[in-house]
Design a protein around this motif. Structure first.
Motif, PDB file in Angstrom:
ATOM      1  N   SER A 346       0.874  -1.290   0.068  1.00 16.40           N
ATOM      2  CA  SER A 346       0.115  -0.230   0.179  1.00 16.40           C
ATOM      3  C   SER A 346       1.071   1.273  -0.134  1.00 16.40           C
ATOM      4  O   SER A 346       1.854   1.781   0.495  1.00 16.40           O
ATOM      5  N   GLU A 347       0.470   2.189  -0.036  1.00 12.69           N
ATOM      6  CA  GLU A 347       0.719   4.005  -0.238  1.00 12.69           C
ATOM      7  C   GLU A 347       1.582   3.941   0.894  1.00 12.69           C
ATOM      8  O   GLU A 347       2.705   4.194   1.037  1.00 12.69           O
ATOM      9  N   ARG A 348       0.451   3.498   1.672  1.00 13.36           N
ATOM     10  CA  ARG A 348       1.075   4.156   3.505  1.00 13.36           C
ATOM     11  C   ARG A 348       2.065   3.483   4.095  1.00 13.36           C
ATOM     12  O   ARG A 348       2.751   4.058   4.302  1.00 13.36           O
ATOM     13  N   ASP A 349       2.139   2.469   3.258  1.00 13.25           N
ATOM     14  CA  ASP A 349       3.527   1.361   3.750  1.00 13.25           C
ATOM     15  C   ASP A 349       5.119   2.045   2.960  1.00 13.25           C
ATOM     16  O   ASP A 349       5.935   2.243   3.328  1.00 13.25           O
ATOM     17  N   THR A 350       4.819   2.119   1.732  1.00  9.25           N
ATOM     18  CA  THR A 350       6.053   2.607   1.251  1.00  9.25           C
ATOM     19  C   THR A 350       6.153   4.184   1.930  1.00  9.25           C
ATOM     20  O   THR A 350       7.497   4.209   2.170  1.00  9.25           O
ATOM     21  N   GLU A 351       5.212   4.602   2.404  1.00  7.23           N
ATOM     22  CA  GLU A 351       6.345   6.270   2.423  1.00  7.23           C
ATOM     23  C   GLU A 351       6.419   5.926   4.142  1.00  7.23           C
ATOM     24  O   GLU A 351       7.654   6.780   4.495  1.00  7.23           O
TER      25      GLU A 351
END
Length: 616
Positions: A346-351
């Protein structure tokens, strides 16, 4: 009001703004005993009026077509409103409103200055001296520290020949005495596989009249007297017994016609580790909100056992110190969200992972894949440091757990579920079992490599297992309410039999959460980095759970994973520190009481900056 703007009209006819980066509003009541019918309304009145007050006060400067200006010192505005009125207004003939601006110097901003929205610094930071360049400690510093603690020989015995040879050149340049210890390890393995006559000529001559029990002293003079290249050539000719490497190969398969499959591992590994420097574009002055502070909470527990301090030297010995943020990214993925389809994030994990590593998101998976290939010789060093620490603190009265996972065996301290080591077979775990004081071993349900029970029995390991043995396994069926076997000729502690089902369930849950559901480097054909960060993440989670809850419930790393996974945080990057601010509440109070929010200095993937925690 964190960033109010007051639009005005400059000389060019275009809007001019006042941007406030930090604002604190304090309402003071003098006399009386009541705040009135709407106490919060007083604060809202002040906040709503501030943009207009600022615009009026700086109208003369904003009305000219001049350069941008910046106020670096705190600006104090004192407002005394009229009775029942708002700031800047007088109602019902009340006393006039008093507005006082404390004088402050105004500085013009150079045309080439960075954008203040992304490079803003506090008033205190503006006076801070430029930090000195930070260098990761060398590999010789790590090996010298291990030698001083008397653990170097134990670590070298755990390393495959690939790792010993990889660090020899770096140590030859800095510490000849420690380099001789590494060469002695290689020579000892060669002598175990072949007679001394099979050694290369230079080493045969040196060891001719030497005591075979003191190889390091005999080889120290040789290392000091010859050219380093000659020592390296001699080391390359040594061939010892086959390594019991704990590295296995995984080749992900892709079904034809599927568009949601990851790119092939072979293609990803061939790509460069850094494209245009984007993978190592460190954040220096920035602020970001992350959905999970859990990766940051791992740093303190790993620093306590010396693991954090070993990462820099281990990578520096292979000239990979600049790739430390990639290691941190892989570590963060182990405690963030589960990877969909085994590889999608997910995008929040990569951030969140990029913030933990001090990088700008996203960190490309191909960079992690290439890093996993290059860092392979360093991983046994980190695994060894972790294993020695856990074994050193193990109570021999407590059992160890062994279970099959990811085509290998995982060894765990049952008391607290502290991970110890991976190995491809049971023989590779025997040194760790001995270092733990030879306790009882409980084999959990799961796929075990063939010969596991035979190797444990031949090593004298007292084990209990509910896994059905194969034909020829030297085991004895025990009288128990469920099928249970033990090593033939040993006297295992039957009190542990009642604990086996509970330990098996916790073991399986841990493997599901950290091995199956969360993949740090899903495209890597080699499982080395995946397993190393699994050990590190599990140890950090186990330490958090043990510190906070061991007195009231059975400590388990998954408790920490579930209870802190959604703890949000604001991460502020500064030149000398990275500050993590977590919300106040029960979780922050527990972490603070447990000492888990202490500063962590010299974090290698943050360029030597200090990691600090606060509440807000």
């Amino acid at each position: 009001m964190s960033a109010p703007t007051a639009p005005t009209t400059g000389g060019t006819g275009e809007p001019a703004d006042i941007t406030v980066h930090r604002c604190t509003v304090t309402v003071v009541r003098r006399g009386g005993w009541s705040w009135g019918p709407d106490p919060r309304g007083l604060v809202r009145q002040v906040v709503d009026s501030l943009p207009e007050l600022l615009a009026d006060h700086f109208a003369e400067r904003l009305g000219t077509d001049g350069p941008d200006v910046e106020i670096t010192e705190p600006l104090t505005v004192t407002v005394r409103p009229g009775r029942m009125g708002s700031p800047g207004r007088a109602i019902g003939g009340g006393p006039p409103v008093e507005v006082h601006f404390a004088p402050v110097p105004v500085v013009e901003i150079p045309a080439d200055a960075p954008d203040t929205d992304t490079a803003a610094v506090s008033f205190e930071e503006s006076f801070a001296a430029e930090p000195d360049p930070w260098m990761a400690p060398s590999a010789s510093a790590l090996f010298a520290e291990l030698a001083e603690r008397g653990e170097l020989d134990a670590l070298l015995a755990l390393l495959p020949e690939e790792s010993v040879r990889a660090y020899l050149p770096a140590l030859l340049e800095a510490d000849a005495a420690t380099a001789a210890r590494l060469l002695a390890e290689l020579v000892g393995r060669a002598l175990a596989a072949a007679p001394a006559e099979a050694l290369p000529e230079p080493l045969r001559t040196v060891l001719a009249g030497a005591d075979a029990t003191d190889l390091p002293r005999a080889l120290a003079a040789f290392v000091a007297s010859v050219d380093p290249e000659e020592t390296i050539r001699a080391a390359r000719t040594l061939t010892g017994p086959p390594d019991r490497s704990d590295r296995t190969t995984h080749q992900p398969s892709a079904a034809p016609g599927r568009t949601d499959e990851p790119p092939s591992a072979a293609t990803s590994a061939a790509e460069p580790a850094v494209v245009g420097g984007t993978a190592r574009a460190q954040r220096t002055t920035d602020e970001v909100r992350v959905w999970s502070a859990l990766p940051f909470l791992l740093a303190g527990p790993l620093a306590r056992i010396g693991y954090l301090d070993a990462i820099g030297p281990a990578l520096a010995g292979l000239e990979l110190a600049e790739d430390a943020p990639l290691f941190a990214t892989a570590l963060a993925y182990k405690v963030l969200g589960a990877t969909a389809r085994g590889w999608r994030r997910s995008e929040r994990d990569t951030e969140a992972a990029a913030a933990f590593a001090g990088l700008h998101p996203p960190v490309p998976d191909e960079h992690l894949t290439a890093f996993a290939r290059r860092v392979r010789p360093a991983l046994p060093v980190l695994d060894g440091v972790l294993a020695l620490s856990v074994c050193r603190g193990h109570d021999p009265a407590d059992p160890l757990l062994i279970g099959g996972a990811d085509d290998a065996l995982l060894l765990i301290d049952a008391q607290g579920m502290f991970p110890i080591a991976w190995a491809t077979d049971a023989a590779g775990l025997l040194p760790h079992w001995q270092a733990c004081g030879r306790p009882t071993v409980l084999l959990c349900d799961g796929a075990l490599p063939p010969g596991t029970l035979r190797e444990l029995a031949s090593g004298g390991v007292p084990f209990l297992t509910g896994v059905r043995p194969l034909r020829g396994d030297p085991v004895t069926r025990l009288p128990w309410r469920t099928p249970l076997w033990a090593a033939a000729g040993t006297a295992p502690d039957l009190r542990r039999a009642a604990e086996l089902p509970a330990h098996t369930g916790r073991f399986a849950d841990l493997l599901t959460a950290l091995v199956a559901e969360r993949r740090a480097v899903p495209l890597a054909p080699d499982a080395g980095l995946e397993r190393t960060v699994t050990l590190a993440a599990a140890l950090g989670l186990s330490t958090i759970a043990w510190t906070l809850w061991r007195d009231r419930e059975t400590p388990d790393p998954l408790l920490a994973l579930r209870r802190f996974a959604d703890l949000e945080a604001t991460v502020r990057f500064e030149p000398a520190a990275v500050r993590v601010r977590v919300p106040m509440g029960r979780r922050h109070a527990d972490l603070l009481r447990g000492g888990l929010l202490a500063d962590v200095p010299d974090v290698v993937w943050l360029g030597g900056r200090t990691l600090t925690f606060s509440a807000g």
